[in-house]
Enzyme design. Sequence first.
Site, mmCIF file in Angstrom:
data_model
loop_
_atom_site.group_PDB
_atom_site.id
_atom_site.type_symbol
_atom_site.label_atom_id
_atom_site.label_comp_id
_atom_site.label_asym_id
_atom_site.label_seq_id
_atom_site.Cartn_x
_atom_site.Cartn_y
_atom_site.Cartn_z
ATOM 1 N N ARG A 111 -16.400 -12.286 -59.490
ATOM 2 C CA ARG A 111 -16.706 -10.928 -59.906
ATOM 3 C C ARG A 111 -17.840 -10.972 -60.928
ATOM 4 O O ARG A 111 -17.805 -11.760 -61.876
ATOM 5 C CB ARG A 111 -15.470 -10.249 -60.529
ATOM 6 C CG ARG A 111 -14.369 -9.916 -59.513
ATOM 7 C CD ARG A 111 -14.812 -8.791 -58.575
ATOM 8 N NE ARG A 111 -13.747 -8.368 -57.668
ATOM 9 C CZ ARG A 111 -13.559 -8.861 -56.464
ATOM 10 N NH1 ARG A 111 -14.357 -9.817 -56.019
ATOM 11 N NH2 ARG A 111 -12.588 -8.407 -55.694
ATOM 12 N N GLU A 142 -24.039 -3.666 -58.520
ATOM 13 C CA GLU A 142 -24.426 -4.090 -57.180
ATOM 14 C C GLU A 142 -24.887 -2.893 -56.354
ATOM 15 O O GLU A 142 -24.149 -1.917 -56.238
ATOM 16 C CB GLU A 142 -23.262 -4.809 -56.488
ATOM 17 C CG GLU A 142 -22.914 -6.130 -57.161
ATOM 18 C CD GLU A 142 -21.867 -6.926 -56.393
ATOM 19 O OE1 GLU A 142 -21.331 -6.405 -55.391
ATOM 20 O OE2 GLU A 142 -21.581 -8.067 -56.799
ATOM 21 N N HIS A 150 -23.833 -10.813 -52.417
ATOM 22 C CA HIS A 150 -22.381 -10.706 -52.238
ATOM 23 C C HIS A 150 -21.977 -11.106 -50.809
ATOM 24 O O HIS A 150 -21.383 -10.341 -50.051
ATOM 25 C CB HIS A 150 -21.903 -9.285 -52.533
ATOM 26 C CG HIS A 150 -20.469 -9.230 -52.975
ATOM 27 N ND1 HIS A 150 -20.012 -8.356 -53.933
ATOM 28 C CD2 HIS A 150 -19.386 -9.953 -52.587
ATOM 29 C CE1 HIS A 150 -18.711 -8.539 -54.112
ATOM 30 N NE2 HIS A 150 -18.309 -9.489 -53.308
#
Length: 603
Positions: free
Chosen positions: A291, A320, A339
Site C-alpha cells: 500500500r 493513484e 499497481h
Amino acid sequence: MAALATPLRHLLPAGAAPSRSPDPAMPPPTMHRHCALSPSRGRRLRSRLSASASAGPAGGRPTVLVTEKLGPAGLDLLRAFANVDCAYELTAEELRAKVSLVDALVVRSSTRVTRDVFEAARGRLRVVGRAGVGIDNVDLQAATEAGCLVVNAPTANTVAAAEHAVALLAAMARNVAQADASLKAGKWQRSKYVGVTLVGKTLAIIGFGKVGSEVARRAKGLGMDTIAYDPYAPVDRARAIGVDLVSFDEAISTADFISLHMPLTPSTAKLFDDETFAKMKKGVRIINVARGGAVDEEALLRALDNGTVAQAALDVFTEEPPPKDSRLVQHENVTVTPHLGASTTEAQEGVAFEIAEAVIGALRGDLAATAVNAPMVPTEALSELSPYIVLAEKLGRLVVQLVAGGNGVKGVKVVYSSARDPDDLDTRILRAMVTKGIVEPISSSFVNIVNADYVAKQRGLRITEERVLLDGSPEIPLDSIQVHLANVESKFTGALSDAGDIRVEGKVKGGAPYLTLVGSFGVDVSLEGNLILCRQVDQPGIIGRVGSILGKMNLNVSFMSVGRTAPGKQAIMAIGVDEEPEKEALRSIGDIASVEEFVFLKL
C-alpha cells in the site's frame, strides 16, 4: 472496520433458509483458494448452481450488477445462478439509479459504494462483492446498517503479488528499467548501470502474511538471507521456510533489501518516515507492492537524495495515479509500475472465480468465510452483550500493541468472570471481537463472528476461553474480561503478570468499557480515545509533571488512574488522551527520572 458501536443487522438474505450459527467446537468455514478455474470443478459447481438457480427472490433468479471488468470464469459462474448486468464506467448517479433493481453488486477498486448507494438501493441490495482484497471503496458501516453483506476475494492474487515483488527486486538490483530506457534512447552505458548481486544479501520482509511468505520462499531460492517482522506470525511457520522473525528495528537496521507486505491501517500509515529511514543501513533498497500510504513519500525522496536509500521499486503510491510531475516517479534511482501486483491473467481469473463463489454463497444464505462486515447475530444477544462486545475488541486492540515482536503472538487466553451459568452465556461473539482487536490493527483481515475462528487459525493464533464462576446476580452477563498473551515479549514490562504473560482486564461501567488491570496493577480508566501507560517509582509529584507536559502540548487528558503495588514502590499511571501526542511530548515523559518505562496505545 470501525469499532462495533451500533447493533448489527440480521444479514441473512431475504427468502433464504436460516443458517445455523457456527459451533465453536467445529472447524472454521473453509475458504477456497484458486489461481485459475479448474475445468472439472467449474463444471460441477455450474451444474449445482443451475439446479438451484430458483433461490432468488420470490422464487425467481436474483440479479447481479457488475460495474468493472471481471474474468470470464467468474461471469460464467454468476450467469449460471443469476441474471447478470455488466455496466462499466457508471457515474455515481447512474449507479444509484441501477442499484435499486439488483440483489448483488460486484465491483473492483474504482467503483465507490457509498452510503448514498446503499440508501438508493432501498433495502433490495443484499450482497456487495469486492473482486480483490482491499475494501476502502465500500462503506462498511453503511452496508451493515442496510443489512447488506460485503465479501471480498483475498487469496487468488497472492502468488501474482509475490512474483511482482521479486520481479521488482531483481530489476532494481540490476538497473533493468534504467538500462532499457538508456539503450532505447541510443546510449550504450554499461559502466553506469553496474548492479548488485542478490546472493548473500539480507532481505527483510515487513508483514509475513500470505504474500510475504511467498516472497520469502522465492528469495530463499535466490540465495538471499531472509528475515521478517510480523507481530503475530507463527515462529514454526517462519522456521519451516527458513526465515527468522525479528523485531521491527532489527529488521530495518540490518537489511540490504526491505520488501513491504503489510496492510494500510492507522498503525502502518507513513510507518516509513524520516525516523525509520534514519535507522536503516546506508544504501538499503526498498520494494513496495503493498500500500502506498505506508511510506511517507517526501521522506523517501529525502532518503534517496542523501544516499540512505540507494534505490526504490514502487508499484503503489499514496495517490493513484501519481501526479505526472511526481519527483518520486521521475527519480533516477526509482523503478515504478502502475499497481500491477495482481495483474496476471491467472490471478485475474482466480479473483473473478473467488468473488463469484462468495457472492453466490451469500445470495443462497451461506455463511461466508470472506465476509468483511458484521454477519447474522441474534438481536437478544446483541442487546445484552453490546457493551461487552466493544470492551472485548478494545482489550484485543490494546494487548497486541504491548507485544514487542520477535516471537509472534500464538497463545491467547480469554477469561470471563460471571455469576451466570456457562450454558446461559454465549461468548462466541466476544471471542470473535477479541480476535478482531488483535488481528485488524496490523492486518488486512476483517474479522467477525463468522470468520473469527478461521482468521485465527490462518494466523496461527490458538485462542482458549476460561470461565470464572462468581457469586452474585446472574442478571449481569459479565463482571470482567481478561485477555492473556503467553510466550511473547512485552514492550511494557509492567503489563506482565506473575506468570510472565501479558495480561489486561476490563469491565463495563455505565455502559462504557474501562481498563481495570494491567499486569498486576489495578487501574480504572475509560477505553476511549488513546492511552498512555507509565511505570514509575511511586513518589509525589509524578502525576503533576506528566500532566504539565501534556498540558504544554495542548493535549486534553480525559482520564487518569494510578495503580501501585505498595506505597513508595512500583506504580502504573494510565492516562487517557483525546489525540496522539507529539514525539517530543512522549520523549519528555520518558526523560522524567522516576519514569522507568512508558508506552502509547491507540484504541
